[in-house]
Design an enzyme around this catalytic site. Sequence first.
Site, mmCIF file in Angstrom:
data_model
loop_
_atom_site.group_PDB
_atom_site.id
_atom_site.type_symbol
_atom_site.label_atom_id
_atom_site.label_comp_id
_atom_site.label_asym_id
_atom_site.label_seq_id
_atom_site.Cartn_x
_atom_site.Cartn_y
_atom_site.Cartn_z
ATOM 1 N N CYS A 14 47.857 12.963 34.876
ATOM 2 C CA CYS A 14 47.638 12.361 36.204
ATOM 3 C C CYS A 14 46.215 12.646 36.685
ATOM 4 C CB CYS A 14 48.665 12.918 37.187
ATOM 5 S SG CYS A 14 48.365 12.479 38.901
ATOM 6 N N CYS A 48 46.084 14.113 40.193
ATOM 7 C CA CYS A 48 46.457 15.535 40.165
ATOM 8 C C CYS A 48 45.268 16.386 39.726
ATOM 9 C CB CYS A 48 47.637 15.770 39.235
ATOM 10 S SG CYS A 48 49.123 14.820 39.631
#
Length: 193
Positions: free
Chosen positions: A75, A78
């Site tokens: 991600c 993230c």
Amino acid sequence: MTVNSPEPASSTLATRLRNFSIVLVAVALSVALFLGLRTQATTVSVTDLAKNSTPFEVAMANENPTLIEFYANWCTTCMAMAPEIKKLEQEFDDRVNFVMLNVDNTKWLPEIAKYRVDGIPHFVFLNPNGEAIASAIGEIPGNVLHSNLDALLAEKPLPFTTTKGQMSRFKAPTAPSDSSSSDPRSHGAQVVD
């Protein structure tokens, strides 16, 4: 035969000062380069955050408020938020549990279902009793997370809470419909021929 005469003392002193200055500049540049490389080497990754996070079971038992982040190693959002999360962890150390749950680990499927994770990063704010009081999905500015954590510690309503933003309502039909009269992409709007 020529005889070399010794250099004047002022010329020798000037050469020594020049050499000393060169050494000082070289040392200063070496230190700056070392510190610059060291700073680059200390970037924060979600994997590092996960390794150092509070285990979920501990967080549910220690009566501190908790911020759960559902994440994945792939991600990009993230990853981008990792340095900010690390700063918050350091600031709220021992007062707030920071839990990292990887959505790719099937061990966390019950929690993924319980907290309705359908996008990452997905943050869940839990009060000291372990009850979810708010959630947020996506890239959240550090100052917003900070304000929410301050409120969480003070056991006050969180100033910045979001769900998923704008969404379409959908009610599943109880019987098959005539495909010529409606299109599932219309989100319930009538199709006029």
